[in-house]
Design a protein around this motif. Structure first.
Motif, short mmCIF file in Angstrom:
data_model
loop_
_atom_site.label_atom_id
_atom_site.label_comp_id
_atom_site.label_asym_id
_atom_site.label_seq_id
_atom_site.Cartn_x
_atom_site.Cartn_y
_atom_site.Cartn_z
N GLY A 192 14.83 7.52 3.84
CA GLY A 192 15.79 7.66 4.90
C GLY A 192 15.15 7.78 6.27
O GLY A 192 15.69 8.44 7.16
N GLY A 193 13.98 7.14 6.43
CA GLY A 193 13.28 7.18 7.71
C GLY A 193 12.45 8.42 7.93
O GLY A 193 11.80 8.56 8.97
N ARG A 194 12.45 9.33 6.95
CA ARG A 194 11.68 10.58 7.08
C ARG A 194 10.54 10.60 6.06
O ARG A 194 10.71 10.16 4.93
CB ARG A 194 12.59 11.78 6.87
CG ARG A 194 13.69 11.92 7.94
CD ARG A 194 14.49 13.19 7.71
NE ARG A 194 15.50 13.36 8.75
CZ ARG A 194 16.32 14.41 8.82
NH1 ARG A 194 16.26 15.36 7.89
NH2 ARG A 194 17.20 14.49 9.80
#
Length: 261
Positions: free
Chosen positions: A101-103
């Protein structure tokens, strides 16, 4: 996925603990996506590859048809042996970074082995962002495979011999085909088909055999579809390799023109 750190203790040629930063942290410069381990013969390059693979895949690092007894014997042979004694335990720690999730997600794996009499006991410990996964201890292995499938071993670790095979114009096709086949599980499908056919021969003529024969036909069809997909991937890989050669030649010509100017 990115490798961050690798630590080995009393493993192979390494006595005590040795730590390795695989992401170039603390060293200035731009870092790419490939980590190279170099050194003289016998210093432990292959040992590091073996340790990382064992940390990730456990018994499957040795193949899908290796018995627990063979695995324990392999591990016993990897416990560090000194001039007079053999280490009673060993450990490999591996830290990986994923993006969800982009993290960033940090997964830390510790696989420890301890000699108990004539046996070798194993303990697997996993942390995700500093906390244990929300699964039972006996499900840690399966949880880890959901992040790093065993087939990835074929494309994660390359020693000099395998790199030579990949650059050999005659043998690189077979080498790449085998790596992709194991990555996508084609070899497992073929083995299941062979085992199923052997079972059918031994059972012979029963209604259950007819049912299994139908299942075997379905598996054959799926295998043929997979083989077609593999052929397409090989063609794409060959095209990309050719494009790389063309780009390298263009870059060389541009550099020569720049120097002449």
């Amino acid at each position: 996925m990115r490798f961050r750190t690798l630590s080995v203790r009393n493993f192979g040629v390494f006595h005590g603990r040795a730590d390795f930063a695989l992401d170039g942290s603390g060293i200035p410069g731009n870092w790419g996506r490939i980590t190279t381990v170099s050194g003289q013969n016998g210093v432990g390059k292959t040992t590091l590859f073996r340790g990382a693979a064992l940390a990730l895949f456990g018994p499957l690092a040795l193949g899908t048809r290796v018995s627990q007894q063979d695995y324990r014997e392999e591990i016993a042979g990897l416990l560090h042996r000194g001039p007079k004694t053999t280490a009673a335990d060993a450990e490999v720690r591996l830290s990986l970074e994923f993006f969800e999730g982009g993290r960033p997600t940090i997964i830390e794996i510790s696989r420890m082995w301890k000699r108990v009499g004539a046996k070798v006991e194993e303990r697997l410990s996993i942390r995700r962002n500093g906390s244990a996964p929300d699964v039972r201890d006996d499900e840690h292995e399966a949880w880890l495979r959901s992040y790093v499938p065993p087939g990835l071993q074929e494309v994660l670790f390359f020693d000099a011999e395998r790199l030579d095979l990949l650059t050999d114009p005659v043998r690189h096709g077979a080498t790449l085909r085998g790596a992709l086949g194991r990555l996508f599980g084609f070899d497992t499908t073929a083995q299941l088909r062979a085992d199923l056919e052997l079972f059918l021969v031994r059972r012979g003529g029963s209604g259950r055999s007819a049912e299994l024969a139908k299942a075997a036909t379905k598996l054959r069809d799926e295998l043929e579809d997979m083989a077609g997909e593999l052929a397409r991937l090989e063609a794409d890989a060959a095209a990309l390799a050719q494009r790389e050669v063309e780009l390298a030649a263009g870059l060389h010509d541009a550099e020569q023109a720049l120097v002449a100017a």
